[in-house]
Scaffold this motif. Structure first.
Motif, PDB file in Angstrom:
ATOM      1  N   UNK A   1       0.841  -1.189   0.000  1.00  0.00           N
ATOM      2  CA  UNK A   1       0.000   0.000   0.000  1.00  0.00           C
ATOM      3  C   UNK A   1       0.871   1.232   0.000  1.00  0.00           C
ATOM      4  N   UNK A   2       0.304   2.327  -0.522  1.00  0.00           N
ATOM      5  CA  UNK A   2       1.070   3.565  -0.447  1.00  0.00           C
ATOM      6  C   UNK A   2       0.504   4.460   0.653  1.00  0.00           C
ATOM      7  N   UNK A   3      -0.358   3.844   1.489  1.00  0.00           N
ATOM      8  CA  UNK A   3      -0.946   4.568   2.609  1.00  0.00           C
ATOM      9  C   UNK A   3      -1.728   5.799   2.188  1.00  0.00           C
ATOM     10  N   UNK A   4      -2.019   5.891   0.898  1.00  0.00           N
ATOM     11  CA  UNK A   4      -2.816   7.034   0.467  1.00  0.00           C
ATOM     12  C   UNK A   4      -3.975   6.546  -0.372  1.00  0.00           C
ATOM     13  N   UNK A   5      -4.470   5.351  -0.040  1.00  0.00           N
ATOM     14  CA  UNK A   5      -5.670   4.869  -0.698  1.00  0.00           C
ATOM     15  C   UNK A   5      -5.441   3.917  -1.845  1.00  0.00           C
ATOM     16  N   UNK A   6      -4.200   3.530  -2.110  1.00  0.00           N
ATOM     17  CA  UNK A   6      -3.958   2.548  -3.171  1.00  0.00           C
ATOM     18  C   UNK A   6      -3.371   1.288  -2.567  1.00  0.00           C
ATOM     19  N   UNK A   7      -3.959   0.143  -2.939  1.00  0.00           N
ATOM     20  CA  UNK A   7      -3.461  -1.137  -2.441  1.00  0.00           C
ATOM     21  C   UNK A   7      -3.168  -2.033  -3.623  1.00  0.00           C
ATOM     22  N   UNK A   8      -2.104  -2.812  -3.523  1.00  0.00           N
ATOM     23  CA  UNK A   8      -1.794  -3.779  -4.576  1.00  0.00           C
ATOM     24  C   UNK A   8      -1.841  -5.169  -3.962  1.00  0.00           C
ATOM     25  N   UNK A   9      -2.733  -6.003  -4.486  1.00  0.00           N
ATOM     26  CA  UNK A   9      -2.865  -7.365  -3.974  1.00  0.00           C
ATOM     27  C   UNK A   9      -2.219  -8.306  -4.967  1.00  0.00           C
ATOM     28  N   UNK A  10      -1.187  -9.020  -4.541  1.00  0.00           N
ATOM     29  CA  UNK A  10      -0.504  -9.909  -5.471  1.00  0.00           C
ATOM     30  C   UNK A  10      -0.796 -11.356  -5.172  1.00  0.00           C
ATOM     31  N   UNK A  11      -1.215 -12.063  -6.200  1.00  0.00           N
ATOM     32  CA  UNK A  11      -1.458 -13.489  -6.081  1.00  0.00           C
ATOM     33  C   UNK A  11      -0.460 -14.177  -6.996  1.00  0.00           C
ATOM     34  N   UNK A  12       0.407 -15.014  -6.443  1.00  0.00           N
ATOM     35  CA  UNK A  12       1.480 -15.558  -7.264  1.00  0.00           C
ATOM     36  C   UNK A  12       1.011 -16.700  -8.144  1.00  0.00           C
ATOM     37  N   UNK A  13      -0.196 -17.231  -7.884  1.00  0.00           N
ATOM     38  CA  UNK A  13      -0.674 -18.338  -8.712  1.00  0.00           C
ATOM     39  C   UNK A  13      -2.183 -18.182  -8.811  1.00  0.00           C
ATOM     40  N   UNK A  14      -2.613 -17.304  -9.686  1.00  0.00           N
ATOM     41  CA  UNK A  14      -4.039 -17.008  -9.740  1.00  0.00           C
ATOM     42  C   UNK A  14      -4.789 -18.177 -10.350  1.00  0.00           C
ATOM     43  N   UNK A  15      -5.729 -18.710  -9.563  1.00  0.00           N
ATOM     44  CA  UNK A  15      -6.343 -19.974  -9.897  1.00  0.00           C
ATOM     45  C   UNK A  15      -7.064 -19.964 -11.238  1.00  0.00           C
ATOM     46  N   UNK A  16      -7.766 -18.866 -11.536  1.00  0.00           N
ATOM     47  CA  UNK A  16      -8.569 -18.873 -12.749  1.00  0.00           C
ATOM     48  C   UNK A  16      -7.734 -18.696 -14.015  1.00  0.00           C
ATOM     49  N   UNK A  17      -6.462 -18.316 -13.845  1.00  0.00           N
ATOM     50  CA  UNK A  17      -5.624 -18.165 -15.022  1.00  0.00           C
ATOM     51  C   UNK A  17      -4.675 -19.339 -15.193  1.00  0.00           C
ATOM     52  N   UNK A  18      -4.740 -20.303 -14.274  1.00  0.00           N
ATOM     53  CA  UNK A  18      -3.705 -21.334 -14.290  1.00  0.00           C
ATOM     54  C   UNK A  18      -3.813 -22.241 -15.507  1.00  0.00           C
ATOM     55  N   UNK A  19      -4.997 -22.228 -16.150  1.00  0.00           N
ATOM     56  CA  UNK A  19      -5.114 -23.138 -17.289  1.00  0.00           C
ATOM     57  C   UNK A  19      -5.290 -22.409 -18.609  1.00  0.00           C
ATOM     58  N   UNK A  20      -4.906 -21.152 -18.662  1.00  0.00           N
ATOM     59  CA  UNK A  20      -5.055 -20.407 -19.912  1.00  0.00           C
ATOM     60  C   UNK A  20      -3.974 -20.833 -20.887  1.00  0.00           C
ATOM     61  N   UNK A  21      -4.381 -21.153 -22.118  1.00  0.00           N
ATOM     62  CA  UNK A  21      -3.382 -21.455 -23.136  1.00  0.00           C
ATOM     63  C   UNK A  21      -3.752 -20.660 -24.380  1.00  0.00           C
TER      64      UNK A  21
END
Lengths: 143, 175
Positions: free
Chosen positions: B87-107
């Motif tokens: 977060x930048x403590x000014x209203x912006x948050x970044x959520x990181x998912x290292x293995x996003x489930x719904x994209x794991x099978x995209x080809x």
């Protein structure tokens, strides 16, 4: 005996009001619910600062009128549940239990994809579930 | 009394939803398709947040609500928590998912470009991949936005897929 339950949205718009008496004073009950909304807002904005109860969902007895007791419950999504009862000695645990089951019924009703958030709840299943919960509230506290 | 559905059904439904909106309903208007998918996600997030905040005490501030999204909400949806929160403590948050489930099978189907061989520059394939996957991300963005709005936090959510399968969601809280 529970005379009225109400669900009020976060902009104080009524989502569901149901009275359970045969008498014709539905309007009076609606008025009581409406007044209790102010008490809810006051409780939330001026908390008693007593540690563990700061952010609880169950607000407890809001205010006693001449024959009724009004209990409040505020969810995380700022939806208020109001319970009006005529019982003289109501156990805290019973009311909490009631609100827990009521909350579960409310969540099920809102999860209906045809329900528009902000509009009144028109599900018959919800109405039936609520009357079941209300009936069993009377039974459990009679014993 | 909850009935359960297999996860592959949900995956298929999501894939089909994105494909239908992009190819049938709004065939040449990717913006409208994206907005519709995001609106569906908004309603789902709205309803899910109602369900998953049921037994919890109320949140005292924005950070608590975001942490709820990162931990409990994400575990209910994807069986894992968000891996990193910035977060930048000014209203912006970044959520990181290292293995996003719904994209794991995209080809990506490379045969669309005629005779694509191994030494074709990676750029075209990457662009196609980015295009296809970005459509799939509007739904989770909508879910996050719906959940936060229901908790009283209006915001805008966008996704960033610079390195698959990791995925970051950027939440900007409206002041």
């Amino acid at each position: 005996m529970i005379v009225c339950v109400a669900v009020v949205g976060h902009q104080n718009n009524p989502l569901y009001i149901q009275s359970f008496t045969d008498a014709d004073d539905a309007l009076k009950l609606h008025h009581i619910v409406h007044c209790s909304l102010d008490v809810v807002d006051e409780r939330v904005n001026n908390p008693k600062k007593s540690g563990p109860t700061l952010n609880e969902t169950f607000l407890g007895l809001l205010y006693p009128t001449e024959n009724y007791k009004v209990y409040g419950y505020l969810t995380n999504t700022k939806v208020k549940f109001i319970l009006v009862t005529t019982d003289l000695d109501v156990r805290d645990a019973d009311v909490r239990n009631f609100f827990r089951r009521f909350h579960a019924a409310y969540v099920d009703a809102v999860s209906n994809p045809f329900h528009v958030p902000g509009k009144k709840i028109t599900s018959k299943t919800f109405a039936e579930t609520v009357s079941t919960i209300v009936k069993s509230f009377g039974l459990s506290s009679a014993g | 009394m909850a009935r359960e559905v297999s996860e592959s059904c949900v995956d298929s439904l999501l894939t089909e939803m994105v494909s239908t909106y992009c190819n049938r309903f709004y065939a040449n208007k990717p913006d409208l398709a994206a907005r519709s998918i995001e609106a569906i996600g908004y309603q789902v997030g709205h309803q899910l947040s109602e369900r998953y905040t049921m037994d919890r005490p109320r949140f005292s501030d924005h950070l608590e609500a975001i942490k709820f999204i990162c931990k409990d909400f994400w575990s209910e949806l994807f069986k894992k928590q968000i891996d990193n929160l910035k977060t930048n403590h000014r209203g912006t948050f970044v959520l990181q998912d290292s293995q996003f489930r719904w994209l794991s099978r995209v080809s990506v189907d490379l045969s669309e470009n005629g005779d694509v061989s191994q030494d074709n520059p990676e750029a075209t394939a990457e662009n196609k991949a980015a295009q296809v996957t970005s459509m799939h991300l509007y739904f989770p963005c909508g879910i996050i936005r719906g959940a936060l709005s229901n908790l009283g936090i209006p915001c805008a959510v966008s996704a960033d897929i610079s390195n698959l399968p990791a995925c970051s969601f950027v939440v900007r809280i409206k002041a």
